[in-house]
Design an enzyme around this catalytic site. Structure first.
Site, PDB file in Angstrom:
ATOM      1  N   LYS A 116      30.951  19.001  31.895  1.00 56.02           N
ATOM      2  CA  LYS A 116      29.877  18.521  32.765  1.00 56.02           C
ATOM      3  C   LYS A 116      28.884  19.631  33.119  1.00 56.02           C
ATOM      4  CE  LYS A 116      32.120  14.684  32.658  1.00 56.02           C
ATOM      5  NZ  LYS A 116      31.812  13.794  31.534  1.00 56.02           N
ATOM      6  N   GLU A 199      28.208  19.674  43.556  1.00 51.71           N
ATOM      7  CA  GLU A 199      26.871  19.087  43.515  1.00 51.71           C
ATOM      8  C   GLU A 199      26.499  18.713  44.931  1.00 51.71           C
ATOM      9  OE1 GLU A 199      26.563  15.625  41.076  1.00 51.71           O
ATOM     10  OE2 GLU A 199      26.233  16.758  39.247  1.00 51.71           O
ATOM     11  N   HIS A 234      34.033   6.398  43.931  1.00 48.45           N
ATOM     12  CA  HIS A 234      33.298   6.787  42.732  1.00 48.45           C
ATOM     13  C   HIS A 234      33.787   6.061  41.503  1.00 48.45           C
ATOM     14  CE1 HIS A 234      31.801   9.767  45.410  1.00 48.45           C
ATOM     15  NE2 HIS A 234      33.037  10.060  45.702  1.00 48.45           N
ATOM     16  N   ARG A 292      31.271   7.924  24.823  1.00 46.24           N
ATOM     17  CA  ARG A 292      32.223   6.894  24.409  1.00 46.24           C
ATOM     18  C   ARG A 292      31.641   5.533  24.760  1.00 46.24           C
ATOM     19  NH1 ARG A 292      33.414   5.553  29.734  1.00 46.24           N
ATOM     20  NH2 ARG A 292      33.586   7.378  31.076  1.00 46.24           N
TER      21      ARG A 292
END
Lengths: 503, 184
Positions: A116, A199, A234, A292
């Site tokens: 990421k 983040e 999430h 994916r």
């Protein structure tokens, strides 16, 4: 096109891929753990191979064993589905190294985007804005300093993968250490990679993602967006397209950014570029690219008419992007609800067990992708997704009504599910208005919704069943001499309440 | 039974009555079924309903209640009735009134595993004072970590598991003794 395909997955997505194989004339070879012996994807496959053991590491994540099975069953290609090894670059490399084709992007693309933190760099270089964050290795002290700089709340995310695993919202500095430790443990267990990054947490943003397809000639197209703002922990539970938050201009800009990211990664096959969108300002930020097939891919299939699994197989076989895909345009509105074996009232704790009764909704514009059927056991070892209900209709309002009707028809008895909770989401005025952001559930349905007590008809039905049920019912017959010693109870003899017999 | 004769007193002509008790989410519900000569009646918390049963496939009931039709799929397991209506499932526990006191006996201060899984972490020790919301244990199941937290300020009395243990749903993991917050 391949003749034999190994499906390195389980549950509804394995069933979905088997269906695509059947339509394409490909022999589908399934694998399964001991816990999944007799599972729906095994019953539907052309051939099935048992992997010893039940936990994921020894079965669906066991690269050498899967390759061995692929070789011995003479498969030419491997479809990883989602989850498990689907975003594992080592697996992609091993598959290619064994002379097989992976139905998915190349190992370097997966490696670059699956990390990421590297993906953030790539997106920035491709001109896509990213969420402010800290994505380097460091001590807890360093993380503390950086979190303070970003400003709380911050999000701790796993570098190794997504899906809400290893992700924590941290409200204050005092919670950071525990969140880091717990996120690292979960990330290690889910992705075998304990790295995490920070983040800035944007609480009221929308989650909008773009479905892309890329071919080996370097062409990439966008198949429009999916709005996945309804999330708990999430984890998406409801997705739709078109996004109520996009206009034509924004859709075009986000589509172009997604295509630029995919091209920068030399991306081949189906992929999804996720963005956070601030609906008020129209600003969007690159979150990550999923290398994916997504759980929610049927939303795009219903909206555009493109069969994404078939497209994946054709692209993996080296075919170019079909003109029909590039010409696809959104038609009406599509909506998906994910049915999980989990208890919204107990903080969404998984609820495995035997499915005592199962009825799927049917009717116009209604699709059910399911991994289970009546009588199946939902094992404790895997993700608790049971099925997805997808509807398509002429517009958003009609799609919501259709979904309400479909969920009302669905019956799952045994494991606790989120069916009632999803219906509360659909009925909520904020969702109806199309203004729900990622904080919707936490803000409006924080306790997992409101459990409605059983209505009188349910209680009456229960009383009828108890009065005639096997094993003796709990009941007191007025005037009967129930002495509590009779093991069957006073009701075992009587049948005076078999009402149907009178009609 | 002090209430014997209750139904016949309220419902002249009734020849039999049967009372059923259920528990749902800790609440008790009572339903009386009454077969009168002409029809079937039910009483739920004092509300009277007329009912008629329509033949249905195995695994579901079709009931006409006060003129409205209801199709109710159902299933039984060892101690519960599962019923569904309109996409909502209800799990009702039958309460045998003769044994009700035993059924109601709970582990008042024990914290149970919410699902089958593996204990990943035991974060407290016996004797330790814990605050409300403090993490006691972390259980992992289906790749999710679930934190077991203290419901109120307490002292840890006993821990029934070790990290790495497989636990079943409902198994008592920790016992707590509540500490009143009346410290002056």
């Amino acid at each position: 096109m391949f003749r034999r395909l190994l499906i390195a997955n389980r549950g509804e997505i394995a069933v979905r891929i088997i269906r695509a194989c059947r339509e394409a004339g490909i022999t589908a070879v399934a694998v399964h753990s001991e816990a999944d012996r007799g599972a729906l994807h095994v019953r539907g496959a052309d051939e099935a191979v048992e992997l010893p053991g039940s936990n994921s590491a020894e079965t669906y994540l066991n690269i050498p064993l899967l390759l061995d099975v692929a070789r011995r069953s003479r498969c030419q290609a491997v479809h990883p589905g989602y989850g498990f090894l689907s975003e594992n670059a080592d697996f992609a490399e091993a598959v290619t190294g064994a002379g097989l084709v992976l139905v998915g992007p190349s190992a370097p693309s997966i490696r670059q985007l699956g990390d990421k933190t590297r993906a953030r760099e790539l997106a920035q270089a491709a001109g896509a804005p990213v969420v402010p964050g800290y994505d380097r290795a460091g001590s807890d002290k360093e993380f503390e300093k950086q979190a303070k700089k970003l400003g709380y709340p911050v999000l701790v995310k796993a570098a190794g993968g997504g899906g809400g695993r290893g992700m924590r919202v941290v409200e204050a500095a005092s919670q950071l250490a525990e969140a880091l430790a717990s996120a690292r443990r979960e990330a290690q267990s889910a992705f075998s990679d304990s790295r995490v990054f920070l983040e800035r947490f944007i609480p009221s943003a929308r989650h909008v993602e773009i479905q892309i397809l890329g071919d080996r000639e370097g062409r990439v197209i966008s198949l429009f967006e999916r709005d996945c703002s309804i999330q708990r922990r999430h984890q998406k539970i409801l997705e739709e397209s078109p996004s109520p938050a996009l206009n034509e201009d924004l859709r075009a800009r986000m589509g172009a950014a997604a295509v630029a990211v995919a091209k920068a990664a030399a991306y081949v096959n189906a992929g999804t570029v996720e963005f956070l969108l601030d609906a008020d300002s129209g600003e969007f930020y690159f979150l990550e690219m999923n290398t994916r097939l997504q759980v929610e891919h049927p939303v795009t299939e219903i909206l555009t008419g493109v069969d994404l699994v078939l497209a994946q197989l054709q692209l993996a076989a080296g075919e170019p992007l079909a003109p029909a895909w590039a010409a696809a345009h959104p038609r009406g509105h599509a909506l998906e609800c994910r049915i999980y074996a989990e208890d919204p009232a107990s903080d969404f704790a998984p609820s495995p067990g035997r499915i005592l009764r199962w009825e799927s909704p049917q009717g116009p514009g209604t699709r059910v992708d399911s991994g289970y059927a009546q009588g199946d056991e939902v094992p404790v070892h895997y993700d608790p997704l049971l099925a997805k209900v997808i509807v398509g209709a002429s517009d958003r309002k009609a799609a919501v009504c259709r979904m309400e009707r479909a969920l009302g028809e669905m019956v799952i008895l045994g494991p606790v599910t989120n069916l009632a909770f999803l219906q509360e989401v659909l009925a909520h005025p904020v969702f109806r208005s199309g203004k729900a952001a990622t904080d919707f559930l936490a803000r409006y349905l924080p306790q997992g919704g409101e459990m409605k007590p059983p209505p009188d008809e349910i209680l009456i039905a229960a009383a009828l069943l108890a009065s005639e049920g096997p094993g003796g019912a709990a009941g007191i017959q007025r005037g009967a001499q129930g002495d509590g010693e009779d093991p069957e109870g006073p009701w075992a003899r009587g049948d005076s309440f078999r009402l149907g017999s009178q009609e | 039974m002090g209430s014997r004769g209750f139904l016949s007193a309220r419902q002249p002509g009734v020849n039999q009555g049967m009372e059923h008790r259920f528990r749902w989410q800790g609440k008790a519900y009572c339903v009386s079924l009454v077969r009168a000569p002409e029809s079937m009646r039910a009483q739920v918390d004092g509300r009277e309903h007329r009912l008629r049963r329509i033949p249905a496939q195995e695994g579901s009931l079709i009931l006409e209640i006060d003129g409205k039709l209801h199709r109710i799929p159902f299933a039984r397991d060892s101690d519960c009735l599962h019923l569904a209506q309109g996409g909502v499932a209800y799990r009702l526990k039958s309460v045998d009134p003769l044994r009700a006191t035993r059924t109601l006996h709970h582990h008042e201060h024990g914290l149970e595993a919410p699902m089958p899984g593996q204990v990943r972490l035991v974060a407290v020790e016996v004797g330790e004072a814990v605050q409300r919301g403090q993490t006691l244990l972390v259980v992992e199941a289906m790749k999710m970590e679930i934190r077991i937290t203290a419901p109120e300020p307490s002292r840890v009395v006993k821990i029934h598991c070790l990290a790495g243990d497989q636990v079943e749903r409902g198994q008592v993991l920790v016992e707590l003794d509540s500490i009143g917050d009346n410290n002056q």
